[in-house]
Write an enzyme that holds these catalytic residues in place. Structure first.
Site, PDB file in Angstrom:
ATOM      1  N   GLY A  38       0.168  -0.854  -0.506  1.00 33.51           N
ATOM      2  CA  GLY A  38      -0.190   0.029   0.020  1.00 33.51           C
ATOM      3  C   GLY A  38       0.930   1.144  -0.458  1.00 33.51           C
ATOM      4  N   SER A 107      13.358  -1.496  -1.140  1.00 40.70           N
ATOM      5  CA  SER A 107      14.418  -1.322  -0.597  1.00 40.70           C
ATOM      6  C   SER A 107      14.583  -1.892   0.520  1.00 40.70           C
ATOM      7  CB  SER A 107      14.749  -0.092   0.349  1.00 40.70           C
ATOM      8  OG  SER A 107      13.156   0.836   1.091  1.00 40.70           O
TER       9      SER A 107
END
Length: 199
Positions: A38, A107
């Site tokens: 999200g 990441s």
């Protein structure tokens, strides 16, 4: 060659001058989490909220960056780190101009995000962990990536055959399984509004 570089940082308008013109403080909100958690949805809604209040923002999203600035990079370990390094340098430039910069990147490694924090600077870097279980993310599979990873068509996909290292002490924790997008945006807004407003 380094000896042939002549930086002009000392001749440029100061960050303070730019922030005063914008009437806001620059900051980098680094949204991390699994694919499908999200991040981008929250970032876009958050940007809209800030825009309506008169703040200047910039969203940096993984797919957008990969199709432009970092289109020459692949998905090897080295390229992933270089991808994040370039993004962090770009986000730093925006923040120093007083822009509220919202980064949406998986990441997946702690070291990767810490490198970004070091480049941007701890004062400007807000790590936002969009915490959503693999089950929920895979159920959404908005890009069809989990399906490809399960079928063996996509190697080293985070959450399937590559690990995701969750932040140990995020500045903001958004648990999206128990709240709506609007509630997540409200929480993020409440967490950072005092940092970006000029009193």
């Amino acid at each position: 060659m380094v000896e042939n570089l002549f930086p002009i940082f000392d001749k440029m308008l100061s960050r303070k001058q730019k922030e005063e013109q914008l009437n806001q403080h620059g900051v980098v909100l680094w949204l991390t989490g699994l694919s499908g958690s999200g991040k981008t949805t929250i970032a876009l809604q958050f940007e809209k909220r800030l825009h309506e209040l008169g703040f200047l923002t910039q969203v940096l999203d993984g797919d957008n960056i990969r199709s432009g600035l970092n289109s020459n990079l692949g998905f090897s370990v080295e390229d992933r780190y270089e991808n994040i390094r370039r993004i962090a340098e770009t986000a730093k430039l925006f923040a120093q101009c007083g822009v509220i910069t919202i980064c949406c990147f998986v990441s997946p490694e702690i070291e990767m995000r810490e490198n970004a924090r070091q480049i941007i600077g701890s004062f400007d870097f807000y790590e936002v962990y969009v915490s959503t279980s693999l089950r929920i993310c895979e159920g959404r599979d908005v890009k069809g990536l989990y399906h490809k990873a399960r079928a063996g068509e996509l190697k080293d996909f985070t959450g399937i055959d590559a690990p995701f290292e969750a932040p140990l002490h995020p500045d903001v924790l958004l648990n999206t399984e128990g709240c709506s997008v609007d509630q997540s945006v409200d929480q993020l807004f409440t967490s950072v509004i005092d940092r970006i407003k000029i009193a």
